[in-house]
Design an enzyme around this catalytic site. Structure first.
Site, PDB file in Angstrom:
ATOM      1  N   PHE A 132       0.811  -1.224   0.000  1.00 51.88           N
ATOM      2  CA  PHE A 132       0.000   0.000   0.000  1.00 51.88           C
ATOM      3  C   PHE A 132       0.845   1.276   0.000  1.00 51.88           C
ATOM      4  CE2 PHE A 132      -2.286   2.824   3.269  1.00 51.88           C
ATOM      5  CZ  PHE A 132      -2.753   3.695   2.306  1.00 51.88           C
TER       6      PHE A 132
ATOM      7  N   PHE B  53       9.982  -0.020   3.502  1.00 48.91           N
ATOM      8  CA  PHE B  53       8.561  -0.126   3.812  1.00 48.91           C
ATOM      9  C   PHE B  53       8.145  -1.548   4.153  1.00 48.91           C
ATOM     10  CE2 PHE B  53       8.604   3.682   1.122  1.00 48.91           C
ATOM     11  CZ  PHE B  53       7.720   4.523   1.779  1.00 48.91           C
TER      12      PHE B  53
ATOM     13  N   THR C 231       5.749   2.756  12.678  1.00 49.40           N
ATOM     14  CA  THR C 231       4.358   3.060  13.012  1.00 49.40           C
ATOM     15  C   THR C 231       4.250   3.690  14.392  1.00 49.40           C
ATOM     16  OG1 THR C 231       2.213   2.011  13.492  1.00 49.40           O
ATOM     17  CG2 THR C 231       4.159   0.667  13.828  1.00 49.40           C
ATOM     18  N   ASP C 232       3.180   4.455  14.595  1.00 50.20           N
ATOM     19  CA  ASP C 232       2.934   5.004  15.931  1.00 50.20           C
ATOM     20  C   ASP C 232       2.477   3.936  16.920  1.00 50.20           C
ATOM     21  OD1 ASP C 232       0.415   4.589  14.849  1.00 50.20           O
ATOM     22  OD2 ASP C 232      -0.336   6.610  15.264  1.00 50.20           O
ATOM     23  N   GLU C 233       2.122   2.763  16.414  1.00 48.79           N
ATOM     24  CA  GLU C 233       1.633   1.706  17.303  1.00 48.79           C
ATOM     25  C   GLU C 233       2.711   1.161  18.233  1.00 48.79           C
ATOM     26  OE1 GLU C 233      -1.216  -1.132  15.634  1.00 48.79           O
ATOM     27  OE2 GLU C 233      -1.229   0.067  13.807  1.00 48.79           O
TER      28      GLU C 233
ATOM     29  N   TYR D 171       2.333  -7.541  16.047  1.00 50.88           N
ATOM     30  CA  TYR D 171       2.706  -6.606  14.983  1.00 50.88           C
ATOM     31  C   TYR D 171       3.498  -5.437  15.557  1.00 50.88           C
ATOM     32  CZ  TYR D 171       2.208  -2.425  12.105  1.00 50.88           C
ATOM     33  OH  TYR D 171       2.449  -1.254  11.439  1.00 50.88           O
ATOM     34  N   SER D 172       2.902  -4.717  16.503  1.00 51.14           N
ATOM     35  CA  SER D 172       3.558  -3.499  16.985  1.00 51.14           C
ATOM     36  C   SER D 172       4.838  -3.814  17.755  1.00 51.14           C
ATOM     37  CB  SER D 172       2.598  -2.674  17.845  1.00 51.14           C
ATOM     38  OG  SER D 172       2.065  -3.422  18.911  1.00 51.14           O
TER      39      SER D 172
ATOM     40  N   LYS E  43       7.565  -4.325  15.172  1.00 54.82           N
ATOM     41  CA  LYS E  43       7.972  -3.036  14.619  1.00 54.82           C
ATOM     42  C   LYS E  43       8.814  -2.261  15.634  1.00 54.82           C
ATOM     43  CE  LYS E  43       7.311  -1.343  11.266  1.00 54.82           C
ATOM     44  NZ  LYS E  43       8.143  -1.390  10.019  1.00 54.82           N
TER      45      LYS E  43
ATOM     46  N   LYS F 280      -8.222  -3.713   5.352  1.00 54.31           N
ATOM     47  CA  LYS F 280      -8.048  -2.583   6.248  1.00 54.31           C
ATOM     48  C   LYS F 280      -9.353  -1.805   6.417  1.00 54.31           C
ATOM     49  CE  LYS F 280      -3.530  -2.985   6.901  1.00 54.31           C
ATOM     50  NZ  LYS F 280      -2.870  -3.091   8.212  1.00 54.31           N
TER      51      LYS F 280
ATOM     52  N   ILE G 245     -10.698   1.437   6.391  1.00 49.86           N
ATOM     53  CA  ILE G 245     -11.354   2.373   5.469  1.00 49.86           C
ATOM     54  C   ILE G 245     -11.673   1.721   4.122  1.00 49.86           C
ATOM     55  CG2 ILE G 245     -10.940   4.454   4.075  1.00 49.86           C
ATOM     56  CD1 ILE G 245      -9.909   5.822   6.569  1.00 49.86           C
TER      57      ILE G 245
END
Length: 331
Positions: free
Chosen positions: A11, A77, A120-122, A147-148, A151, A186, A188
């Site tokens: 993405f 990415f 990521t902010d997570e 996941y977070s 990361k 996802k 949205i």
């Protein structure tokens, strides 16, 4: 300038490739992507003649070493990124996010190549809904999912390679992205494609969870600002002051489609669903002069809806399988 973009068929990466070809025509682009379910080479069809493409894993040391040796910079990415999938099977997240980042760091260390790490902010966990604070580069890490946490681990690897080995690297932690080429699993794009199909949107729980939404083109413009003007060893947070809860996102999309704003259905909430993310991007704005272009969230959503309407052939082949998977979990 020769830039290697990992995850360039995903993405955010695919949008970065398009933006680079369009706005930086002097840059030679090579994409490395494993073409997992989340990577789609058709996302690069319109720029295929302007780039080089290598299919493979960021954990493949021989392939990575060869591609990095031919590059002046790497923009990383590539990541496993879906929280729900990380709860089902954390192993790909460890392999790609941790081992893959380590493999790239060793290659850029060996060849003296500039490295930018997308995160990521997570990694910071979440904030309470009534907490006025936002994440800053100094916020302690407190990840809540496989996941977070992977990361967060990859971020720490980058920091260690900068300090221990002098790798020329920067990190950016971005808030939730939306825009073209986002997989329909996802939030949205799932709601947009449901509405296109005449299906009521699905809202997790009460829908009070807040995300700091940013259009993918604004994210990628910020990455270029960091590549051009960022200070090696620094972490920059990317956000567009787009805090909106999931309920409001769904209602806005319903209005865009001319539907009643309450015409949605509640589904089971996600396990361990973080409550609120919020980014303080003042360092990026003040030091590098970056500002977002998509400051009207509704206008950004309308543009995204138009894209999914006109690119049905891109998302249609996977839509039924995604909805069947969600149905098995009551979502």
């Amino acid at each position: 300038m020769r830039v290697l973009i990992t995850g360039g068929a995903g993405f955010i990466g695919a949008n970065f490739v398009h933006q680079t070809v369009r706005e930086h025509p002097d840059v030679q682009v090579t994409v490395l992507d494993a073409l997992t379910y989340a990577g789609d080479r058709s996302s690069l069809a319109s720029v295929a003649r302007a780039i080089s493409f290598a299919e493979g894993s960021v954990a493949d040391a021989d392939l990575v070493d060869r591609l990095v040796a031919e590059s002046d910079a790497v923009v990383h990415f590539a990541a496993e990124s879906h929280n729900d999938n990380s709860l089902d099977d954390p192993s790909p997240f460890v392999q790609t996010n941790l081992v893959g980042t380590y493999t790239l760091l060793e290659a850029v260390r060996k060849h003296g190549v500039r490295f930018h790490h997308i995160s990521t902010d997570e990694v910071y966990g979440d904030l309470e809904l009534d907490d006025p604070s936002r994440f800053t580069p100094e916020t302690p890490y407190n990840p809540s999912s496989p996941y977070s946490s992977t990361k967060a681990g990859s971020d720490l690897l980058v920091r260690a390679w900068v300090r221990s080995f002098g790798v020329q690297a920067t990190i950016s932690n971005c808030s939730n992205n939306y825009g073209p080429y986002q997989h329909v699993e996802k939030f949205i794009p799932r709601q947009i494609t449901n509405l296109i199909d005449g299906v009521r949107p699905k809202l997790y729980g009460a829908g009070l969870n807040v995300r700091d939404w940013i259009h993918v083109e604004d994210h990628n413009a910020a990455v270029w600002a960091i590549l051009d003007r960022g200070k090696v060893g620094e972490t920059y947070l990317i956000g567009a002051d787009g805090e909106t809860n999931n309920l409001q996102v769904v209602r806005t999309l319903l209005e865009v489609f001319g539907r009643d704003p309450d015409d949605f259905e509640h589904v089971n909430d996600r396990p361990g669903h973080d409550m609120r993310y919020a980014i303080d991007a003042s360092k990026l704005r003040d030091e590098l002069g970056w500002t977002p272009r998509y400051t009207d969230f509704r206008a950004g959503l309308e543009a995204t809806v138009d894209w999914y309407r006109s690119h049905e052939a891109w998302w249609r082949p996977v839509k039924a399988a995604v909805e069947a998977k969600y149905a098995r979990t009551g979502q």
